[in-house]
Scaffold this motif. Structure first.
Motif, PDB file in Angstrom:
ATOM      1  N   ARG A   2     -10.392  -3.944   0.962  1.00 13.82           N
ATOM      2  CA  ARG A   2     -10.657  -4.100  -0.463  1.00 13.82           C
ATOM      3  C   ARG A   2      -9.726  -3.223  -1.290  1.00 13.82           C
ATOM      4  O   ARG A   2      -9.183  -3.664  -2.312  1.00 13.82           O
ATOM      5  CB  ARG A   2     -12.119  -3.741  -0.762  1.00 13.82           C
ATOM      6  CG  ARG A   2     -12.495  -3.951  -2.225  1.00 13.82           C
ATOM      7  CD  ARG A   2     -13.906  -3.477  -2.499  1.00 13.82           C
ATOM      8  NE  ARG A   2     -14.179  -3.532  -3.934  1.00 13.82           N
ATOM      9  CZ  ARG A   2     -15.109  -2.802  -4.536  1.00 13.82           C
ATOM     10  NH1 ARG A   2     -15.854  -1.971  -3.837  1.00 13.82           N
ATOM     11  NH2 ARG A   2     -15.310  -2.898  -5.828  1.00 13.82           N
ATOM     12  N   SER A   3      -9.515  -1.981  -0.871  1.00 13.13           N
ATOM     13  CA  SER A   3      -8.665  -1.087  -1.638  1.00 13.13           C
ATOM     14  C   SER A   3      -7.215  -1.560  -1.642  1.00 13.13           C
ATOM     15  O   SER A   3      -6.522  -1.456  -2.658  1.00 13.13           O
ATOM     16  CB  SER A   3      -8.757   0.339  -1.097  1.00 13.13           C
ATOM     17  OG  SER A   3      -8.278   0.419   0.228  1.00 13.13           O
ATOM     18  N   VAL A   4      -6.743  -2.097  -0.526  1.00 16.80           N
ATOM     19  CA  VAL A   4      -5.382  -2.642  -0.477  1.00 16.80           C
ATOM     20  C   VAL A   4      -5.263  -3.838  -1.420  1.00 16.80           C
ATOM     21  O   VAL A   4      -4.286  -3.958  -2.184  1.00 16.80           O
ATOM     22  CB  VAL A   4      -5.003  -3.044   0.960  1.00 16.80           C
ATOM     23  CG1 VAL A   4      -3.683  -3.825   0.972  1.00 16.80           C
ATOM     24  CG2 VAL A   4      -4.876  -1.813   1.847  1.00 16.80           C
ATOM     25  N   ALA A   5      -6.253  -4.721  -1.385  1.00 18.62           N
ATOM     26  CA  ALA A   5      -6.214  -5.901  -2.249  1.00 18.62           C
ATOM     27  C   ALA A   5      -6.215  -5.507  -3.730  1.00 18.62           C
ATOM     28  O   ALA A   5      -5.468  -6.074  -4.536  1.00 18.62           O
ATOM     29  CB  ALA A   5      -7.406  -6.810  -1.945  1.00 18.62           C
ATOM     30  N   ALA A  61      -6.507  -9.052 -17.108  1.00 17.67           N
ATOM     31  CA  ALA A  61      -7.612  -8.320 -17.721  1.00 17.67           C
ATOM     32  C   ALA A  61      -8.918  -8.583 -16.973  1.00 17.67           C
ATOM     33  O   ALA A  61      -9.710  -7.661 -16.720  1.00 17.67           O
ATOM     34  CB  ALA A  61      -7.747  -8.703 -19.195  1.00 17.67           C
ATOM     35  N   LEU A  62      -9.143  -9.838 -16.597  1.00 15.02           N
ATOM     36  CA  LEU A  62     -10.354 -10.182 -15.851  1.00 15.02           C
ATOM     37  C   LEU A  62     -10.351  -9.524 -14.473  1.00 15.02           C
ATOM     38  O   LEU A  62     -11.390  -9.042 -14.002  1.00 15.02           O
ATOM     39  CB  LEU A  62     -10.457 -11.701 -15.713  1.00 15.02           C
ATOM     40  CG  LEU A  62     -10.752 -12.476 -17.000  1.00 15.02           C
ATOM     41  CD1 LEU A  62     -10.688 -13.978 -16.748  1.00 15.02           C
ATOM     42  CD2 LEU A  62     -12.117 -12.090 -17.564  1.00 15.02           C
ATOM     43  N   PHE A  90     -12.582  -5.732 -10.617  1.00 13.69           N
ATOM     44  CA  PHE A  90     -12.322  -5.076  -9.338  1.00 13.69           C
ATOM     45  C   PHE A  90     -11.839  -3.623  -9.417  1.00 13.69           C
ATOM     46  O   PHE A  90     -11.966  -2.903  -8.438  1.00 13.69           O
ATOM     47  CB  PHE A  90     -11.277  -5.881  -8.552  1.00 13.69           C
ATOM     48  CG  PHE A  90     -11.713  -7.275  -8.233  1.00 13.69           C
ATOM     49  CD1 PHE A  90     -12.747  -7.512  -7.345  1.00 13.69           C
ATOM     50  CD2 PHE A  90     -11.110  -8.359  -8.847  1.00 13.69           C
ATOM     51  CE1 PHE A  90     -13.161  -8.798  -7.052  1.00 13.69           C
ATOM     52  CE2 PHE A  90     -11.507  -9.647  -8.564  1.00 13.69           C
ATOM     53  CZ  PHE A  90     -12.539  -9.878  -7.664  1.00 13.69           C
ATOM     54  N   VAL A  91     -11.275  -3.204 -10.548  1.00 19.35           N
ATOM     55  CA  VAL A  91     -10.725  -1.848 -10.622  1.00 19.35           C
ATOM     56  C   VAL A  91     -11.856  -0.838 -10.752  1.00 19.35           C
ATOM     57  O   VAL A  91     -12.760  -1.004 -11.573  1.00 19.35           O
ATOM     58  CB  VAL A  91      -9.748  -1.715 -11.812  1.00 19.35           C
ATOM     59  CG1 VAL A  91      -9.413  -0.255 -12.085  1.00 19.35           C
ATOM     60  CG2 VAL A  91      -8.470  -2.495 -11.523  1.00 19.35           C
ATOM     61  N   ARG A 133     -14.200   6.248  -0.697  1.00 18.23           N
ATOM     62  CA  ARG A 133     -15.652   6.086  -0.834  1.00 18.23           C
ATOM     63  C   ARG A 133     -16.005   5.201  -2.016  1.00 18.23           C
ATOM     64  O   ARG A 133     -17.076   4.596  -2.057  1.00 18.23           O
ATOM     65  CB  ARG A 133     -16.306   7.462  -0.986  1.00 18.23           C
ATOM     66  CG  ARG A 133     -16.145   8.347   0.244  1.00 18.23           C
ATOM     67  CD  ARG A 133     -16.534   9.779  -0.040  1.00 18.23           C
ATOM     68  NE  ARG A 133     -17.895   9.864  -0.532  1.00 18.23           N
ATOM     69  CZ  ARG A 133     -18.382  10.941  -1.143  1.00 18.23           C
ATOM     70  NH1 ARG A 133     -17.603  11.991  -1.354  1.00 18.23           N
ATOM     71  NH2 ARG A 133     -19.616  10.955  -1.557  1.00 18.23           N
ATOM     72  N   LEU A 134     -15.109   5.122  -2.994  1.00 15.50           N
ATOM     73  CA  LEU A 134     -15.350   4.259  -4.148  1.00 15.50           C
ATOM     74  C   LEU A 134     -15.331   2.788  -3.755  1.00 15.50           C
ATOM     75  O   LEU A 134     -15.897   1.945  -4.447  1.00 15.50           O
ATOM     76  CB  LEU A 134     -14.291   4.517  -5.223  1.00 15.50           C
ATOM     77  CG  LEU A 134     -14.259   5.914  -5.831  1.00 15.50           C
ATOM     78  CD1 LEU A 134     -12.965   6.125  -6.587  1.00 15.50           C
ATOM     79  CD2 LEU A 134     -15.442   6.122  -6.751  1.00 15.50           C
ATOM     80  N   PHE A 135     -14.660   2.472  -2.654  1.00 10.44           N
ATOM     81  CA  PHE A 135     -14.520   1.081  -2.226  1.00 10.44           C
ATOM     82  C   PHE A 135     -15.443   0.729  -1.069  1.00 10.44           C
ATOM     83  O   PHE A 135     -15.395  -0.381  -0.558  1.00 10.44           O
ATOM     84  CB  PHE A 135     -13.071   0.806  -1.812  1.00 10.44           C
ATOM     85  CG  PHE A 135     -12.111   0.814  -2.956  1.00 10.44           C
ATOM     86  CD1 PHE A 135     -11.879  -0.335  -3.692  1.00 10.44           C
ATOM     87  CD2 PHE A 135     -11.449   1.970  -3.315  1.00 10.44           C
ATOM     88  CE1 PHE A 135     -11.001  -0.321  -4.752  1.00 10.44           C
ATOM     89  CE2 PHE A 135     -10.564   1.988  -4.375  1.00 10.44           C
ATOM     90  CZ  PHE A 135     -10.340   0.830  -5.099  1.00 10.44           C
ATOM     91  N   SER A 136     -16.276   1.671  -0.651  1.00 10.27           N
ATOM     92  CA  SER A 136     -17.174   1.423   0.469  1.00 10.27           C
ATOM     93  C   SER A 136     -18.606   1.341  -0.030  1.00 10.27           C
ATOM     94  O   SER A 136     -18.909   1.596  -1.196  1.00 10.27           O
ATOM     95  CB  SER A 136     -17.041   2.539   1.509  1.00 10.27           C
ATOM     96  OG  SER A 136     -17.571   3.744   1.004  1.00 10.27           O
ATOM     97  N   ASP A 137     -19.475   0.994   0.870  1.00  9.25           N
ATOM     98  CA  ASP A 137     -20.909   0.941   0.547  1.00  9.25           C
ATOM     99  C   ASP A 137     -21.573   2.294   0.738  1.00  9.25           C
ATOM    100  O   ASP A 137     -22.780   2.430   0.563  1.00  9.25           O
ATOM    101  CB  ASP A 137     -21.607  -0.084   1.445  1.00  9.25           C
ATOM    102  CG  ASP A 137     -21.089  -1.484   1.200  1.00  9.25           C
ATOM    103  OD1 ASP A 137     -20.719  -1.778   0.048  1.00  9.25           O
ATOM    104  OD2 ASP A 137     -21.024  -2.273   2.162  1.00  9.25           O
TER     105      ASP A 137
END
Length: 316
Positions: free
Chosen positions: A104-107, A278-279, A284-285, A298-302
């Protein structure tokens, strides 16, 4: 604390170079000046090469630590940060990111660079005089408009590096930048269609101000921040390929696109791309300002945030 402002400084140097090129081309004559411009560009490249060769830019401490070269990692960290907690943190090897969070972070990181690439900045900048002449300005007025455009970019790049990046978060700046670019491009397209050259030039200034507010200043910084250690090199390669492939394609296809859609149509297309950016940023950001790089994944994990850590708390 300094990641954002230092990344903004990178954009200041780029903006200064663009302004210098536009100013040198203001006479509108091709008397070989471009050769001297190309030769002048060799000097900073040689300086960088010399600095790398002499070791003025040390290897990444964390990369050295990951390779098991602890002594070299400590030396590089102390060269960068001095002795203390900052150097120790730079040498720390974090636990590998979970696969889902890593993907997710790479994307998201590569996607933010894609938002910058697709907003049309490189293409519009290269063809600014053509765009303004297409809006009804004379050749001389279009050249003056191009210099005003580059000057606006430089001023906003300096303001962002000095004040904006440190004061506001990545997420709101990226969203506002993409939204502002959408509005300005829509205005540029409208004024070009109605042949209101001066208004189109002012809208172009508003466009580059909006882009510099976030997309051009922060996209590469944000991408580097969110990529996990094990994927940072590969992720930055993906982002670089995406950016330059998009830039190359837009520059090569601009004449074909104008012949098919008109200048106003091309600007409208870039406005749609910017609205999509913008969307994307809104959806996602995640905010990274003030977070240690070791905490960003940790921001991108559960994984729940640490107790009392407001920065990592879920957005409401």
């Amino acid at each position: 604390r300094l990641r954002g402002p230092l990344g903004g400084l990178f954009n200041v140097f780029i903006s200064a170079g663009i302004l210098a090129v536009f100013a040198l081309g203001a006479r509108g004559t091709d008397d070989g000046v471009w050769r001297w411009m190309a030769i002048a560009a060799v000097a900073p490249a040689l300086a960088v090469g010399l600095g790398l060769h002499r070791g003025w830019v040390p290897e990444s401490p964390r990369w050295l630590a990951q390779q098991g070269r602890a002594a070299e990692a400590k030396e590089a960290a102390e060269h960068l940060f001095g002795r203390g907690a900052a150097a120790d943190e730079a040498c720390a090897v974090p636990e590998p990111a979970k696969r889902r969070a890593s993907q997710r972070s790479v994307a998201v990181g590569v996607g933010v660079v894609g938002c910058f690439a697709f907003c049309g900045n490189s293409c519009i900048q290269a063809y600014m005089s053509v765009v303004l002449e297409g809006a009804g300005l004379s050749e001389a007025s279009a050249r003056a408009g191009a210099i005003t455009y580059a000057s606006t970019q430089f001023v906003f790049a300096v303001l962002m590096a000095l004040y904006g990046v440190a004061r506001f978060g990545r997420r709101p700046l990226l969203i506002a930048s993409a939204m502002g670019a959408t509005a300005a491009l829509t205005a540029m397209s409208t004024f070009t269609e109605t042949q209101e050259g001066l208004s189109a030039s002012l809208a172009a200034d508003a466009y580059i101000a909006a882009v510099t507010l976030g997309l051009s200043t922060l996209s590469w910084v944000y991408c580097a921040e969110v990529l996990p250690d094990g994927e940072r090199g590969r992720g930055m390669a993906y982002a670089t390929c995406l950016f330059w492939a998009t830039t190359f394609a837009s520059l090569q296809l601009f004449d074909v696109a104008v012949a098919t859609l008109t200048v106003a149509g091309v600007l409208g297309l870039f406005a749609l791309f910017s609205a999509g950016g913008a969307l994307f940023c809104y959806a996602f950001v995640v905010e990274t300002r003030g977070a240690a790089l070791s905490d960003v994944q940790r921001l991108f994990s559960d994984q729940p945030p640490s107790e009392g850590d407001a920065l990592l708390a879920p957005r409401v």
